[in-house]
Design an enzyme around this catalytic site. Structure first.
Site, PDB file in Angstrom:
ATOM      1  N   LEU A 184       0.913  -1.130  -0.042  1.00 19.48           N
ATOM      2  CA  LEU A 184       0.238   0.170   0.131  1.00 19.48           C
ATOM      3  C   LEU A 184       0.930   1.111   0.114  1.00 19.48           C
ATOM      4  O   LEU A 184       0.632   2.163  -0.741  1.00 19.48           O
ATOM      5  CB  LEU A 184      -0.726   0.075   1.109  1.00 19.48           C
ATOM      6  CG  LEU A 184      -1.819   1.447   1.530  1.00 19.48           C
ATOM      7  CD1 LEU A 184      -2.921   1.137   0.295  1.00 19.48           C
ATOM      8  CD2 LEU A 184      -2.385   0.984   2.879  1.00 19.48           C
ATOM      9  N   SER A 187       1.037   5.663  15.894  1.00 15.07           N
ATOM     10  CA  SER A 187       0.139   5.995  17.351  1.00 15.07           C
ATOM     11  C   SER A 187      -0.617   7.118  16.909  1.00 15.07           C
ATOM     12  O   SER A 187      -1.996   7.173  17.410  1.00 15.07           O
ATOM     13  CB  SER A 187       1.227   6.218  18.156  1.00 15.07           C
ATOM     14  OG  SER A 187       1.462   4.959  18.909  1.00 15.07           O
ATOM     15  N   GLU A 230       1.103  -0.448  10.102  1.00 12.63           N
ATOM     16  CA  GLU A 230      -0.176  -0.561  10.559  1.00 12.63           C
ATOM     17  C   GLU A 230      -0.860   0.518  10.730  1.00 12.63           C
ATOM     18  O   GLU A 230      -1.870   0.703  11.731  1.00 12.63           O
ATOM     19  CB  GLU A 230      -0.585  -1.647  11.200  1.00 12.63           C
ATOM     20  CG  GLU A 230      -1.129  -2.935  10.255  1.00 12.63           C
ATOM     21  CD  GLU A 230      -0.123  -3.377   9.598  1.00 12.63           C
ATOM     22  OE1 GLU A 230       0.632  -2.799   8.898  1.00 12.63           O
ATOM     23  OE2 GLU A 230       0.233  -4.596   9.736  1.00 12.63           O
ATOM     24  N   ILE A 243      17.079  -1.850  33.272  1.00 10.16           N
ATOM     25  CA  ILE A 243      17.399  -2.778  34.529  1.00 10.16           C
ATOM     26  C   ILE A 243      18.734  -3.595  34.177  1.00 10.16           C
ATOM     27  O   ILE A 243      19.464  -4.131  35.415  1.00 10.16           O
ATOM     28  CB  ILE A 243      16.028  -3.669  34.418  1.00 10.16           C
ATOM     29  CG1 ILE A 243      14.983  -2.800  35.206  1.00 10.16           C
ATOM     30  CG2 ILE A 243      16.357  -4.999  35.538  1.00 10.16           C
ATOM     31  CD1 ILE A 243      13.643  -3.317  35.376  1.00 10.16           C
ATOM     32  N   HIS A 244      18.842  -3.822  32.994  1.00  9.16           N
ATOM     33  CA  HIS A 244      20.212  -4.632  32.441  1.00  9.16           C
ATOM     34  C   HIS A 244      21.615  -3.699  32.773  1.00  9.16           C
ATOM     35  O   HIS A 244      22.703  -4.148  32.346  1.00  9.16           O
ATOM     36  CB  HIS A 244      20.028  -5.293  31.127  1.00  9.16           C
ATOM     37  CG  HIS A 244      19.413  -6.566  31.208  1.00  9.16           C
ATOM     38  ND1 HIS A 244      18.101  -6.352  31.217  1.00  9.16           N
ATOM     39  CD2 HIS A 244      19.719  -7.836  30.692  1.00  9.16           C
ATOM     40  CE1 HIS A 244      17.672  -7.653  31.315  1.00  9.16           C
ATOM     41  NE2 HIS A 244      18.516  -8.610  30.742  1.00  9.16           N
ATOM     42  N   GLY A 245      21.475  -2.517  33.052  1.00  6.40           N
ATOM     43  CA  GLY A 245      22.517  -1.504  33.258  1.00  6.40           C
ATOM     44  C   GLY A 245      23.186  -1.622  31.914  1.00  6.40           C
ATOM     45  O   GLY A 245      22.585  -1.733  30.625  1.00  6.40           O
ATOM     46  N   GLY A 246      24.550  -1.654  31.846  1.00  6.78           N
ATOM     47  CA  GLY A 246      25.499  -1.556  30.752  1.00  6.78           C
ATOM     48  C   GLY A 246      25.469  -2.809  29.975  1.00  6.78           C
ATOM     49  O   GLY A 246      25.345  -2.810  28.769  1.00  6.78           O
ATOM     50  N   GLU A 297       3.741   4.232  -0.094  1.00  5.44           N
ATOM     51  CA  GLU A 297       4.938   4.788  -1.148  1.00  5.44           C
ATOM     52  C   GLU A 297       5.628   5.688  -0.257  1.00  5.44           C
ATOM     53  O   GLU A 297       5.487   5.978   0.915  1.00  5.44           O
ATOM     54  CB  GLU A 297       4.078   5.522  -2.232  1.00  5.44           C
ATOM     55  CG  GLU A 297       3.535   4.263  -2.861  1.00  5.44           C
ATOM     56  CD  GLU A 297       2.662   4.959  -4.244  1.00  5.44           C
ATOM     57  OE1 GLU A 297       2.974   6.309  -4.476  1.00  5.44           O
ATOM     58  OE2 GLU A 297       1.872   4.489  -4.946  1.00  5.44           O
ATOM     59  N   TRP A 304       8.429  -0.115   1.489  1.00  6.41           N
ATOM     60  CA  TRP A 304       8.394  -0.496   2.887  1.00  6.41           C
ATOM     61  C   TRP A 304       7.589  -1.995   2.400  1.00  6.41           C
ATOM     62  O   TRP A 304       6.752  -2.249   3.225  1.00  6.41           O
ATOM     63  CB  TRP A 304       7.426   0.116   3.770  1.00  6.41           C
ATOM     64  CG  TRP A 304       7.820   1.614   4.022  1.00  6.41           C
ATOM     65  CD1 TRP A 304       7.089   2.459   3.707  1.00  6.41           C
ATOM     66  CD2 TRP A 304       9.065   2.000   4.649  1.00  6.41           C
ATOM     67  NE1 TRP A 304       7.742   3.738   3.894  1.00  6.41           N
ATOM     68  CE2 TRP A 304       9.024   3.291   4.610  1.00  6.41           C
ATOM     69  CE3 TRP A 304      10.258   1.282   5.247  1.00  6.41           C
ATOM     70  CZ2 TRP A 304       9.876   4.134   5.213  1.00  6.41           C
ATOM     71  CZ3 TRP A 304      11.071   2.008   5.847  1.00  6.41           C
ATOM     72  CH2 TRP A 304      10.991   3.491   5.918  1.00  6.41           C
TER      73      TRP A 304
HETATM   74  C1  LIG Z   1       9.948  -1.929   8.592  1.00  3.23           C
HETATM   75  C2  LIG Z   1       8.669  -1.282   8.113  1.00  3.23           C
HETATM   76  C3  LIG Z   1       7.926  -2.336   7.289  1.00  3.23           C
HETATM   77  C4  LIG Z   1       6.753  -1.870   6.687  1.00  3.23           C
HETATM   78  N1  LIG Z   1       5.963  -2.610   6.041  1.00  3.23           N
HETATM   79  C5  LIG Z   1       4.936  -2.396   5.072  1.00  3.23           C
HETATM   80  C6  LIG Z   1       4.261  -3.215   4.391  1.00  3.23           C
HETATM   81  O1  LIG Z   1       4.500  -4.634   4.046  1.00  3.23           O
HETATM   82  N2  LIG Z   1       3.330  -2.615   3.490  1.00  3.23           N
HETATM   83  C7  LIG Z   1       3.084  -1.341   3.389  1.00  3.23           C
HETATM   84  O2  LIG Z   1       2.067  -0.961   2.527  1.00  3.23           O
HETATM   85  N3  LIG Z   1       3.477  -0.584   4.416  1.00  3.23           N
HETATM   86  C8  LIG Z   1       4.608  -1.083   5.360  1.00  3.23           C
HETATM   87  N4  LIG Z   1       5.017  -0.034   6.112  1.00  3.23           N
HETATM   88  C9  LIG Z   1       4.673   1.361   5.813  1.00  3.23           C
HETATM   89  C10 LIG Z   1       4.097   1.798   7.203  1.00  3.23           C
HETATM   90  O3  LIG Z   1       2.641   1.465   7.230  1.00  3.23           O
HETATM   91  C11 LIG Z   1       4.194   3.560   7.248  1.00  3.23           C
HETATM   92  O4  LIG Z   1       5.454   3.783   7.622  1.00  3.23           O
HETATM   93  C12 LIG Z   1       3.428   4.114   8.229  1.00  3.23           C
HETATM   94  O5  LIG Z   1       1.996   4.143   7.765  1.00  3.23           O
HETATM   95  C13 LIG Z   1       3.905   5.878   8.607  1.00  3.23           C
HETATM   96  O6  LIG Z   1       3.864   6.128   7.028  1.00  3.23           O
HETATM   97  P1  LIG Z   1       5.163   7.125   6.768  1.00  3.23           P
HETATM   98  O7  LIG Z   1       6.399   6.252   7.072  1.00  3.23           O
HETATM   99  O8  LIG Z   1       4.834   7.463   5.390  1.00  3.23           O
HETATM  100  O9  LIG Z   1       5.034   8.320   7.712  1.00  3.23           O
HETATM  101  P2  LIG Z   1       4.001   9.792   7.609  1.00  3.23           P
HETATM  102  O10 LIG Z   1       2.789   9.386   7.205  1.00  3.23           O
HETATM  103  O11 LIG Z   1       5.223  10.672   6.644  1.00  3.23           O
HETATM  104  O12 LIG Z   1       4.144  10.098   9.198  1.00  3.23           O
HETATM  105  C14 LIG Z   1       5.330  10.962   9.620  1.00  3.23           C
HETATM  106  C15 LIG Z   1       4.899  11.337  11.218  1.00  3.23           C
HETATM  107  O13 LIG Z   1       3.880  12.114  10.995  1.00  3.23           O
HETATM  108  C16 LIG Z   1       2.642  11.810  11.780  1.00  3.23           C
HETATM  109  N5  LIG Z   1       1.536  12.189  11.106  1.00  3.23           N
HETATM  110  C17 LIG Z   1       1.144  12.011   9.802  1.00  3.23           C
HETATM  111  N6  LIG Z   1      -0.032  12.384   9.521  1.00  3.23           N
HETATM  112  C18 LIG Z   1      -0.664  12.967  10.766  1.00  3.23           C
HETATM  113  C19 LIG Z   1      -1.727  13.469  11.046  1.00  3.23           C
HETATM  114  N7  LIG Z   1      -2.700  13.808  10.111  1.00  3.23           N
HETATM  115  N8  LIG Z   1      -1.945  14.109  12.286  1.00  3.23           N
HETATM  116  C20 LIG Z   1      -0.903  13.786  13.089  1.00  3.23           C
HETATM  117  N9  LIG Z   1       0.070  13.094  13.100  1.00  3.23           N
HETATM  118  C21 LIG Z   1       0.440  12.706  11.647  1.00  3.23           C
HETATM  119  C22 LIG Z   1       2.612  10.321  11.773  1.00  3.23           C
HETATM  120  O14 LIG Z   1       2.303   9.793  12.950  1.00  3.23           O
HETATM  121  C23 LIG Z   1       4.364  10.303  11.892  1.00  3.23           C
HETATM  122  O15 LIG Z   1       4.771  10.555  13.532  1.00  3.23           O
HETATM  123  C24 LIG Z   1       6.192  -0.504   6.700  1.00  3.23           C
HETATM  124  C25 LIG Z   1       7.090   0.356   7.477  1.00  3.23           C
HETATM  125  C26 LIG Z   1       8.215   0.119   8.125  1.00  3.23           C
HETATM  126  C27 LIG Z   1       8.862   0.907   9.021  1.00  3.23           C
END
Ligand SMILES: Cc1cc2nc3c(=O)[nH]c(=O)nc-3n(C[C@H](O)[C@H](O)[C@H](O)COP(=O)(O)OP(=O)(O)OC[C@H]3O[C@@H](n4cnc5c(N)ncnc54)[C@H](O)[C@@H]3O)c2cc1C
Length: 384
Positions: free
Chosen positions: A123, A366, A363, A337-340, A125, A154
């Site tokens: 999904l 937060s 997914e 808790i593990h310290g160094g 980009e 990703w």
């Molecule tokens: C190791 C890894 C594996 C992954 N695997 C997959 C996969 O298999 N398939 C897939 O499709 N995706 C995958 N992802 C993508 C993942 O779902 C996205 O990284 C995630 O949804 C966040 O999108 P972003 O990285 O573009 O961050 P951004 O959307 O750019 O967000 C950057 C920051 O801004 C905050 N933010 C963004 N919009 C708002 C808002 N409206 N209000 C407040 N705060 C906001 C976010 O919380 C974050 O702190 C993976 C990511 C990682 C790191």
């Protein structure tokens, strides 16, 4: 859907024993070397885990979601990356189950459930993560095919997958899901792969995948013609399961962190006594145990809602939020808790500390979970 308790307990116990014997002793080696754990994944295949929540009629085990959460917790307390191999795969299976035609279910699900075919979910980009609708990947009709152009980011399992559920925009600017069939590996005409190097969550591949004039038959549109424009809906619906998986993985990492800290605190001595006998440390562990228990209950409560066939966006979002933040907190506390020693690769807590943030991001971050929760709160508690 509910799984017979005896059967559920047996499966969970069998997997837990395997995790103790095969996964825990070897996880750090694979993770630190960023090496794919082939033998572990083969064993998960043998257990039937690649189709664990898919109905038996399509070759799955037909387990309920609470049993799934318990299994993912066990696996992830050993090696969180293994929970990720299953997650993307089962999200795609669920999309096919819920949004595919009967012919598509029969065509793809049996090999997916056996694990012979593995799946990736695509999904995100570079500039479209939280804001998935901002995607620029395009699917343009040409004769009996669609032609795909764009770069997806990703992609967990991207290299080893035979099936990629790819979300792309059709000319009407709506998002549609296409099932891309490819050989495992990075040698595939019209798709180039770039591995993403990561802080943690290593040992499984996360890929950037660029499609240049990649043709996909129109019959691979998920849901056939009725699936046109429903890609985002399908993806978000299956992400409910993904959030249960992430919550359960977080519980696994939180548990591993707590158990490591609990053991260490009873062995390490300072000022003539075990550090557990310093009340500050014992209280930290009391807090950790309490939060771990709360996280597990939230995860199971959301899973139960799914089992009752009720849309569980709110509960899954809350569970994902609380469990992932708890995992990060407990991993940090365990390291302290593990310290160094906690700062070295001699002890697994450094891995938990590097793994935990992934659950806060994947997914839906937060912040995005809070948006989803807040929106639903207004639906539920609106005062006119
Ligand atoms: C190791 C890894 C594996 C992954 N695997 C997959 C996969 O298999 N398939 C897939 O499709 N995706 C995958 N992802 C993508 C993942 O779902 C996205 O990284 C995630 O949804 C966040 O999108 P972003 O990285 O573009 O961050 P951004 O959307 O750019 O967000 C950057 C920051 O801004 C905050 N933010 C963004 N919009 C708002 C808002 N409206 N209000 C407040 N705060 C906001 C976010 O919380 C974050 O702190 C993976 C990511 C990682 C790191």
């Amino acid at each position: 859907m509910a799984t017979d308790l005896d059967i559920a307990d047996q499966i969970v116990e069998t997997v837990a024993r395997w995790v103790d014997n095969e996964v825990v002793p070897n996880a750090s080696t694979f993770e630190l070397a960023d090496e794919f754990p082939d033998a572990m994944v083969e064993q998960m295949k043998a257990f039937g885990l690649f189709g664990c929540v898919i109905p038996e009629q399509y070759g799955g085990l037909g387990l309920d979601h609470i049993t799934y959460a318990r299994l993912i917790e066990e696996i992830s307390r050993g090696f969180m990356s293994l929970g990720g191999v299953l997650n993307s795969h089962l999200i795609v299976c669920t999309m096919i189950l819920r949004f595919g035609t009967e012919a598509q279910r029969e065509r793809w699900l049996p090999d997916l459930c056996s694990g012979e075919t593995r799946a990736a979910f695509s999904l995100s980009e570079h500039d479209a993560g939280s804001d998935a609708k901002a995607m620029t990947c395009r699917a343009v009709p040409d004769g009996k095919d669609y032609v795909i152009n764009g770069t997806k980011m990703w992609v967990t399992n991207g290299e080893r997958a035979r099936i990629v559920a790819l979300m792309a925009k059709t000319p009407d600017d709506r998002v549609t899901c296409f099932i891309i069939e490819k050989d495992p590996g990075t040698d595939f005409e019209n798709i180039t792969f770039q591995k993403v190097e990561k802080l943690g969550y290593r040992g499984l591949e996360t890929m950037e995948m660029t499609y240049v004039d990649q043709r996909v038959p129109a019959e691979n549109m998920l849901g056939d013609l009725a699936g046109m424009g429903r890609g985002l809906n399908a993806a978000l619906s299956a992400l409910e399961l993904g959030r249960i998986n992430i919550a359960a993985r977080a519980v696994g990492v939180a548990r591993a962190s707590f158990e490591a800290a609990m053991a260490y605190a009873q062995q390490r001595e300072t000022f003539g006594k075990k550090i557990y006998d310093h009340q500050v440390i014992a209280f930290k562990l009391a807090d950790m145990a309490t939060k771990l228990e709360a996280a597990r209950l939230m995860c199971h409560s959301a899973a139960r809602k799914l089992d009752e066939g009720i849309r569980a966006d709110l509960e899954a979002g809350m569970a994902k939020l609380f469990c992932s933040e708890t995992a990060a907190e407990l991993a940090f506390e365990a390291m302290r808790i593990h310290g160094g020693n906690g700062y070295t690769s001699e002890y697994p807590v450094e891995r938990y500390y590097r793994d935990a943030p992934l659950m806060i991001i994947g997914e839906g971050t937060s912040e995005i979970q809070k948006m989803v929760i807040a929106r639903q709160l207004l639906d539920k508690y609106r005062v006119d």
